[in-house]
Design a protein around this motif. Structure first.
Motif, PDB file in Angstrom:
ATOM      1  N   UNK A  62      -6.581   1.361   4.381  1.00  0.00           N
ATOM      2  CA  UNK A  62      -6.327   0.018   4.387  1.00  0.00           C
ATOM      3  C   UNK A  62      -4.895  -0.385   4.895  1.00  0.00           C
TER       4      UNK A  62
ATOM      5  N   UNK B 283       0.704  -1.311  -0.006  1.00  0.00           N
ATOM      6  CA  UNK B 283       0.015   0.024   0.090  1.00  0.00           C
ATOM      7  C   UNK B 283       0.947   1.195  -0.202  1.00  0.00           C
TER       8      UNK B 283
ATOM      9  N   UNK C 141     -10.385  12.607 -13.334  1.00  0.00           N
ATOM     10  CA  UNK C 141      -8.999  11.812 -12.988  1.00  0.00           C
ATOM     11  C   UNK C 141      -8.564  12.182 -11.535  1.00  0.00           C
TER      12      UNK C 141
ATOM     13  N   UNK D  56       1.390   6.359  -7.452  1.00  0.00           N
ATOM     14  CA  UNK D  56       0.384   7.360  -7.789  1.00  0.00           C
ATOM     15  C   UNK D  56       1.432   8.563  -7.999  1.00  0.00           C
TER      16      UNK D  56
ATOM     17  N   UNK E 209     -10.239  13.082  -9.041  1.00  0.00           N
ATOM     18  CA  UNK E 209     -11.139  12.411  -8.179  1.00  0.00           C
ATOM     19  C   UNK E 209     -10.864  11.106  -8.002  1.00  0.00           C
ATOM     20  N   UNK E 210     -10.744  10.148  -9.076  1.00  0.00           N
ATOM     21  CA  UNK E 210     -10.276   8.841  -9.051  1.00  0.00           C
ATOM     22  C   UNK E 210      -9.002   8.727  -8.176  1.00  0.00           C
ATOM     23  N   UNK E 211      -8.190   9.474  -8.499  1.00  0.00           N
ATOM     24  CA  UNK E 211      -6.579   9.234  -7.732  1.00  0.00           C
ATOM     25  C   UNK E 211      -6.907   9.319  -6.354  1.00  0.00           C
TER      26      UNK E 211
ATOM     27  N   UNK F 102      -9.597   9.276  -4.628  1.00  0.00           N
ATOM     28  CA  UNK F 102     -10.279   8.143  -3.743  1.00  0.00           C
ATOM     29  C   UNK F 102      -9.362   6.807  -3.529  1.00  0.00           C
ATOM     30  N   UNK F 103      -8.539   6.567  -4.520  1.00  0.00           N
ATOM     31  CA  UNK F 103      -7.679   5.492  -4.492  1.00  0.00           C
ATOM     32  C   UNK F 103      -6.617   5.616  -3.312  1.00  0.00           C
TER      33      UNK F 103
ATOM     34  N   UNK G 108      -8.333   5.208  -0.139  1.00  0.00           N
ATOM     35  CA  UNK G 108      -8.584   3.874   0.208  1.00  0.00           C
ATOM     36  C   UNK G 108      -7.142   3.125   0.639  1.00  0.00           C
ATOM     37  N   UNK G 109      -6.089   3.551  -0.073  1.00  0.00           N
ATOM     38  CA  UNK G 109      -4.658   2.898   0.301  1.00  0.00           C
ATOM     39  C   UNK G 109      -4.404   3.206   1.702  1.00  0.00           C
TER      40      UNK G 109
ATOM     41  N   UNK H 156       1.762   1.617  -3.565  1.00  0.00           N
ATOM     42  CA  UNK H 156       0.768   2.171  -4.411  1.00  0.00           C
ATOM     43  C   UNK H 156       0.737   3.817  -4.187  1.00  0.00           C
TER      44      UNK H 156
END
Lengths: 222, 222
Positions: B192, B96, B178, B103, B180-182, B184-185, B188-189, B99
């Motif tokens: 987690x 994680x 784009x 990014x 917003x997706x970054x 979100x991830x 999440x990372x 990740x």
């Protein structure tokens, strides 16, 4: 003693096979709930996940009993340790199906994802469901041609996952930011489900062949 | 025999402690790379993750050797099986962190996240780093007051994670899809990472007290 041990191994193996088919069904129902806004079905998946968790605990307790009472060595020992890993991956696949169902419930009565992206998710979910059933068959038959098919299915899932991010980044994407976040998570859940399936597949392959295949690099996306 | 066994257990324990501090450092550097667009540092985290994976494999091989050669039972057996689970969670924490670094590298020379959300992520990353170091201390000392602090830190991380989704859904949010997706991830990372830390904490608590605390329900977000 040896007979008891083999019976225990077989029974743990059967537990893993059952778990594989259960997580396939969980994903099937989660996807159905997701795409039809069926909150009752979503609720069923969410409640059913506790049973998958319970199965894992039960299998793990039996694996630990075998370790304590039979003191297995060599390939038998690796099989038991492998079962602990595989049950953990399968449990996680159940969680991911539950996450899809939770998103469906959270956004009810609205759809989680815009219509334009639903076919991509449908393809991913279909591959996930097939992959999980195939995992049960692989555990059952140890037919390594199934392992290759599972890895191939996961490769397709990864491609579809990348295509979701390309769609989100394209000028045509006009969903709200909240929906974009939902779409991102949905894609991630569907993608991770396949990854865990591949983890189990690699473990089975290793137990059958004694050879460990290097894991492909896990990119955050694209 | 018993002495060799205790030495092996201690050494596996030390490996887990080292892994905890390594994943803390990985997250620290990943966050630094994320927030300063330092691709060299991001690359270091990405390359360094292979060493964390290697540590896990090495620890697991030693745990399997102990199982084969010493045939531990009762609490010793649970400790070894527990170490297999803990190393898997720690390895995942390393993934994680990687990740986050990936990014940062992917979006270079741009920042991954808009300025408005960076302080929230900074708080999450800080909590993650503290939590991972505290995990090393918990594994070292078995002081269960640390377990409570870790669980509390994770609760704060979960709150911040929810706040990210509220920010994304608010009318003030004006980032691209784009981004917003970054975001979100990333959220999440970071979230987690804390969850896996809690998994290890629960395992240690169980090994110390013999009592299993029920896991809190894991919602996809909010």
């Amino acid at each position: 003693m040896r007979k008891v041990f083999q019976a225990e191994l077989t029974s743990i193996g059967e537990g893993l096979i059952t778990m594989s088919h259960r997580v396939a069904t969980a994903m099937e129902q989660a996807w159905e709930a997701f795409t039809t806004q069926d909150t009752e079905l979503a609720q069923e998946v969410i409640a059913g996940d506790a049973r998958i968790d319970f199965m894992q605990n039960e299998l793990d307790e039996r694996a630990i009993d075998v370790l304590a009472l039979q003191g297995p060595v060599a390939s038998d020992l690796r099989m038991i340790v492998g079962s602990l890993r595989m049950s953990a991956s399968l449990e996680r696949m159940g969680d991911l199906a539950r996450h899809i169902a939770q998103l469906a419930r959270l956004r009810f009565p609205n759809a989680v994802a815009p219509e334009s992206i639903v076919p991509t998710f449908a393809d991913m979910a279909k591959l996930d469901i097939e992959l999980a059933h195939m995992l049960g068959d692989l555990l059952d038959t140890r037919d390594l041609s199934l392992a290759r098919q599972i890895i191939e299915k996961n490769r397709k899932i990864d491609e579809l996952h990348s295509s979701v991010f390309r769609a989100v980044a394209s000028p045509e994407w006009d969903a709200s930011a909240e929906t974009t976040a939902d779409v991102t998570l949905t894609s991630r859940y569907l993608e991770r489900f396949g990854d865990h399936g591949v983890s189990v597949t690699r473990k089975v392959t290793y137990l059958v062949t004694g050879e460990w295949e290097p894991e492909s690099v896990d990119l955050p996306f694209n």
